[in-house]
Design a protein around this motif. Structure first.
Motif, PDB file in Angstrom:
ATOM      1  N   GLN A 287      -2.871  18.798   8.389  1.00 21.87           N
ATOM      2  CA  GLN A 287      -2.195  17.848   7.503  1.00 21.87           C
ATOM      3  C   GLN A 287      -1.222  16.969   8.282  1.00 21.87           C
ATOM      4  OE1 GLN A 287       0.844  18.932   4.445  1.00 21.87           O
ATOM      5  NE2 GLN A 287      -0.638  18.092   2.984  1.00 21.87           N
ATOM      6  N   ALA A 288      -0.533  17.558   9.263  1.00 23.08           N
ATOM      7  CA  ALA A 288       0.377  16.776  10.091  1.00 23.08           C
ATOM      8  C   ALA A 288      -0.394  15.687  10.846  1.00 23.08           C
ATOM      9  CB  ALA A 288       1.103  17.683  11.080  1.00 23.08           C
TER      10      ALA A 288
ATOM     11  N   CYS B 290       0.820  -1.206   0.000  1.00 20.25           N
ATOM     12  CA  CYS B 290       0.000   0.000   0.000  1.00 20.25           C
ATOM     13  C   CYS B 290       0.855   1.258   0.000  1.00 20.25           C
ATOM     14  CB  CYS B 290      -1.002   0.016   1.151  1.00 20.25           C
ATOM     15  SG  CYS B 290      -0.302   0.345   2.785  1.00 20.25           S
ATOM     16  N   VAL B 291       0.279   2.312  -0.552  1.00 22.06           N
ATOM     17  CA  VAL B 291       0.909   3.626  -0.607  1.00 22.06           C
ATOM     18  C   VAL B 291      -0.105   4.646  -0.106  1.00 22.06           C
ATOM     19  CG1 VAL B 291       1.787   5.450  -2.138  1.00 22.06           C
ATOM     20  CG2 VAL B 291       2.467   3.073  -2.500  1.00 22.06           C
ATOM     21  N   THR B 292       0.341   5.557   0.742  1.00 23.97           N
ATOM     22  CA  THR B 292      -0.521   6.618   1.256  1.00 23.97           C
ATOM     23  C   THR B 292      -0.364   7.870   0.399  1.00 23.97           C
ATOM     24  OG1 THR B 292      -0.313   5.783   3.521  1.00 23.97           O
ATOM     25  CG2 THR B 292      -1.036   8.060   3.260  1.00 23.97           C
ATOM     26  N   VAL B 293      -1.504   8.492   0.054  1.00 24.26           N
ATOM     27  CA  VAL B 293      -1.508   9.760  -0.673  1.00 24.26           C
ATOM     28  C   VAL B 293      -2.154  10.810   0.221  1.00 24.26           C
ATOM     29  CG1 VAL B 293      -2.321  11.017  -2.709  1.00 24.26           C
ATOM     30  CG2 VAL B 293      -1.648   8.615  -2.914  1.00 24.26           C
ATOM     31  N   ILE B 294      -1.424  11.853   0.546  1.00 29.01           N
ATOM     32  CA  ILE B 294      -1.941  12.931   1.387  1.00 29.01           C
ATOM     33  C   ILE B 294      -2.011  14.210   0.557  1.00 29.01           C
ATOM     34  CG2 ILE B 294      -1.637  14.297   3.482  1.00 29.01           C
ATOM     35  CD1 ILE B 294      -2.133  11.388   4.089  1.00 29.01           C
ATOM     36  N   THR B 295      -3.212  14.772   0.415  1.00 30.50           N
ATOM     37  CA  THR B 295      -3.390  15.995  -0.357  1.00 30.50           C
ATOM     38  C   THR B 295      -3.327  17.221   0.550  1.00 30.50           C
ATOM     39  OG1 THR B 295      -5.807  15.989  -0.148  1.00 30.50           O
ATOM     40  CG2 THR B 295      -4.849  14.749  -1.994  1.00 30.50           C
ATOM     41  N   SER B 296      -3.205  18.370  -0.056  1.00 28.98           N
ATOM     42  CA  SER B 296      -3.249  19.632   0.693  1.00 28.98           C
ATOM     43  C   SER B 296      -4.586  20.278   0.373  1.00 28.98           C
ATOM     44  CB  SER B 296      -2.099  20.549   0.267  1.00 28.98           C
ATOM     45  OG  SER B 296      -2.163  21.780   0.950  1.00 28.98           O
ATOM     46  N   GLY B 297      -5.605  19.914   1.114  1.00 26.82           N
ATOM     47  CA  GLY B 297      -6.967  20.335   0.823  1.00 26.82           C
ATOM     48  C   GLY B 297      -7.862  19.125   0.685  1.00 26.82           C
ATOM     49  N   SER B 298      -9.135  19.359   0.525  1.00 25.44           N
ATOM     50  CA  SER B 298     -10.123  18.288   0.477  1.00 25.44           C
ATOM     51  C   SER B 298      -9.947  17.382  -0.735  1.00 25.44           C
ATOM     52  CB  SER B 298     -11.529  18.888   0.462  1.00 25.44           C
ATOM     53  OG  SER B 298     -12.499  17.874   0.255  1.00 25.44           O
ATOM     54  N   THR B 299     -10.043  16.086  -0.508  1.00 27.44           N
ATOM     55  CA  THR B 299      -9.942  15.126  -1.606  1.00 27.44           C
ATOM     56  C   THR B 299     -11.136  15.209  -2.546  1.00 27.44           C
ATOM     57  OG1 THR B 299     -10.974  13.423  -0.215  1.00 27.44           O
ATOM     58  CG2 THR B 299      -8.564  13.490  -0.263  1.00 27.44           C
ATOM     59  N   SER B 300     -12.187  15.936  -2.168  1.00 27.18           N
ATOM     60  CA  SER B 300     -13.360  16.075  -3.025  1.00 27.18           C
ATOM     61  C   SER B 300     -13.204  17.198  -4.052  1.00 27.18           C
ATOM     62  CB  SER B 300     -14.614  16.344  -2.179  1.00 27.18           C
ATOM     63  OG  SER B 300     -14.505  17.588  -1.501  1.00 27.18           O
ATOM     64  N   ARG B 301     -12.196  18.060  -3.869  1.00 26.71           N
ATOM     65  CA  ARG B 301     -11.960  19.111  -4.858  1.00 26.71           C
ATOM     66  C   ARG B 301     -11.514  18.481  -6.169  1.00 26.71           C
ATOM     67  NH1 ARG B 301      -8.074  23.617  -2.605  1.00 26.71           N
ATOM     68  NH2 ARG B 301      -7.923  23.994  -4.835  1.00 26.71           N
ATOM     69  N   PRO B 302     -11.985  18.998  -7.309  1.00 26.06           N
ATOM     70  CA  PRO B 302     -11.687  18.381  -8.610  1.00 26.06           C
ATOM     71  C   PRO B 302     -10.210  18.109  -8.854  1.00 26.06           C
ATOM     72  CG  PRO B 302     -13.376  20.040  -8.889  1.00 26.06           C
ATOM     73  CD  PRO B 302     -12.915  20.138  -7.457  1.00 26.06           C
ATOM     74  N   PHE B 303      -9.339  19.059  -8.501  1.00 28.91           N
ATOM     75  CA  PHE B 303      -7.914  18.871  -8.747  1.00 28.91           C
ATOM     76  C   PHE B 303      -7.398  17.657  -7.988  1.00 28.91           C
ATOM     77  CE2 PHE B 303      -3.451  19.459  -7.684  1.00 28.91           C
ATOM     78  CZ  PHE B 303      -2.896  19.726  -8.928  1.00 28.91           C
TER      79      PHE B 303
ATOM     80  N   LEU C  55       4.970   6.939   0.701  1.00 25.22           N
ATOM     81  CA  LEU C  55       4.111   8.108   0.871  1.00 25.22           C
ATOM     82  C   LEU C  55       4.229   9.036  -0.326  1.00 25.22           C
ATOM     83  CD1 LEU C  55       2.377  10.138   2.598  1.00 25.22           C
ATOM     84  CD2 LEU C  55       4.565  11.010   3.479  1.00 25.22           C
ATOM     85  N   ILE C  56       3.086   9.536  -0.777  1.00 22.43           N
ATOM     86  CA  ILE C  56       3.023  10.609  -1.766  1.00 22.43           C
ATOM     87  C   ILE C  56       2.260  11.751  -1.109  1.00 22.43           C
ATOM     88  CG2 ILE C  56       2.096  11.311  -4.011  1.00 22.43           C
ATOM     89  CD1 ILE C  56       2.307   8.354  -4.821  1.00 22.43           C
ATOM     90  N   ILE C  57       2.835  12.936  -1.087  1.00 26.10           N
ATOM     91  CA  ILE C  57       2.209  14.032  -0.354  1.00 26.10           C
ATOM     92  C   ILE C  57       2.408  15.365  -1.065  1.00 26.10           C
ATOM     93  CG2 ILE C  57       4.265  14.320   1.099  1.00 26.10           C
ATOM     94  CD1 ILE C  57       2.341  15.127   3.401  1.00 26.10           C
ATOM     95  N   ALA C  58       1.370  16.198  -1.013  1.00 26.10           N
ATOM     96  CA  ALA C  58       1.470  17.590  -1.435  1.00 26.10           C
ATOM     97  C   ALA C  58       1.634  18.405  -0.156  1.00 26.10           C
ATOM     98  CB  ALA C  58       0.205  18.026  -2.173  1.00 26.10           C
ATOM     99  N   PRO C  59       2.852  18.769   0.211  1.00 23.51           N
ATOM    100  CA  PRO C  59       3.085  19.415   1.515  1.00 23.51           C
ATOM    101  C   PRO C  59       2.400  20.772   1.615  1.00 23.51           C
ATOM    102  CG  PRO C  59       5.042  19.559   0.138  1.00 23.51           C
ATOM    103  CD  PRO C  59       4.093  18.646  -0.577  1.00 23.51           C
ATOM    104  N   SER C  60       1.704  20.985   2.709  1.00 14.68           N
ATOM    105  CA  SER C  60       1.020  22.267   2.908  1.00 14.68           C
ATOM    106  C   SER C  60       2.023  23.395   3.081  1.00 14.68           C
ATOM    107  CB  SER C  60       0.090  22.197   4.127  1.00 14.68           C
ATOM    108  OG  SER C  60       0.832  21.854   5.288  1.00 14.68           O
ATOM    109  N   ASP C  61       3.173  23.071   3.683  1.00 16.56           N
ATOM    110  CA  ASP C  61       4.246  24.054   3.858  1.00 16.56           C
ATOM    111  C   ASP C  61       5.533  23.320   4.224  1.00 16.56           C
ATOM    112  OD1 ASP C  61       4.030  23.339   6.533  1.00 16.56           O
ATOM    113  OD2 ASP C  61       2.869  25.105   7.084  1.00 16.56           O
TER     114      ASP C  61
END
Length: 318
Positions: free
Chosen positions: A79-80, A33-46, A95-101
């Motif tokens: 996000q943390a 398994c691989v974890t994907v963490i977004t910066s913002g809601s996963t429901s947003r189109p992007f 892990l794949i992540i879009a870091p918030s900062d």
């Protein structure tokens, strides 16, 4: 059968899950398994497109994808929390992540020490990530300025609406736009932050729009700022010929483009971003060397009546 109770913070809510304990299944999950963490809601189109791409790659590679996000782009603490709880819950090896900062860099260093590699997507804040898959955001901002300058005959008064300080992706877009716009003869008459929520963008941009009698162009660096300004323009902008160029794509933006309320917008390829991110993690888990910055292409979408409906700028890996 034995069970354990765990909690995870998922898009603004704390969910309590009952998970069966099995040494064999837990070991298998860690391997696959691989974890994907977004910066913002996963429901947003992007972000949903990013997850679609990651999921597709996961199917091809035999990897389970667990995706989680926060309510806002700017929620670093959230996000943390999501990252920590999701890694503890699923025990994924990558892990794949879009870091918030830049605050995520320390978290990635801790994961690296545990043998868990990370790939950054959408924005790159440096640190111990193996590689990043992003849009060349500075080039994307320059492209928006070039399209605006062409439409305005290389002169005019324009407004630069920014998102929020410290968001690496939009910081670069805003900088690219500002540098290129001034280079090409445009005058930036207002330069202000609108915040990460559509409501805030609507109210703050309305206040700015009321201050000027003549506005020739507007640039907004993401979907929430673009939508907020489009809504505010209904009441606070009496001109019909303003060249408004936005970023990313949502339904209201597509409709505004058709109606002539939006001149055009720059789009990324989030599906490819998520897809490539999973492939890179897979290679790393296979013991292959993974490093560097990969840039996915960008496109400029203009009004349907334009002779050039799309202008594409592709960025090669570097």
């Amino acid at each position: 059968m034995n069970f354990r109770i765990v909690s995870a913070f998922i898009t603004g809510c704390i969910l309590t899950l009952i998970v069966p304990l099995s040494a064999q299944s837990a070991s298998k999950e860690r391997q696959n398994c691989v974890t994907v963490i977004t910066s913002g809601s996963t429901s947003r189109p992007f972000w949903s497109k990013v997850i679609e791409g990651a999921t597709q790659a996961g199917k091809e590679l035999g990897l389970k994808i667990y995706a989680r996000g926060t309510v806002e782009d700017s929620d670093s603490a959230g996000q943390a929390f999501v990252l920590d709880n999701t890694m503890k819950l699923f025990h994924c090896r990558g892990l794949i992540i879009a870091p918030s900062d830049v605050g995520r860099n320390q978290d990635i260093t801790h994961l690296k020490a545990k043998g868990i590699p990370a790939i950054y997507i959408d924005r790159d804040t440096g640190g111990d990530r193996l590689a990043s898959v992003t849009t060349d955001n500075y080039a994307a901002g320059k492209l928006a300025a070039q399209k605006m300058a062409e439409a305005l005959g290389y002169h005019g008064n324009v407004i630069l609406f920014r998102l929020k300080p410290g968001v690496a992706s939009t910081d670069a877009r805003e900088r690219g736009f500002a540098d290129e716009a001034q280079k090409l003869g445009l005058t930036i008459i207002a330069d202000t932050y609108l915040g990460t929520q559509v409501g805030n963008a609507r109210s703050r941009s309305g206040e700015i729009l009321d201050q000027f009698n003549q506005i020739d162009g507007i640039f907004t660096p993401n979907d929430t700022t673009t939508i907020g300004v489009l809504i505010a323009s209904e009441k606070h902008l009496n001109q019909s010929n303003v060249v408004h160029i936005g970023f990313d794509e949502q339904k209201i933006m597509v409709e505004s483009l058709k109606k002539g309320k939006l001149y055009g917008y720059v789009v990324q390829l989030p599906f490819k971003m998520g897809y490539q991110g999973v492939w890179l993690i897979h290679q790393a888990l296979q013991g292959k060397t993974v490093q560097g910055q990969l840039h996915t292409p960008i496109e400029f979408i203009s009004r349907p009546q334009s002779n050039a409906a799309k202008a594409t700028t592709a960025s090669e890996p570097r």
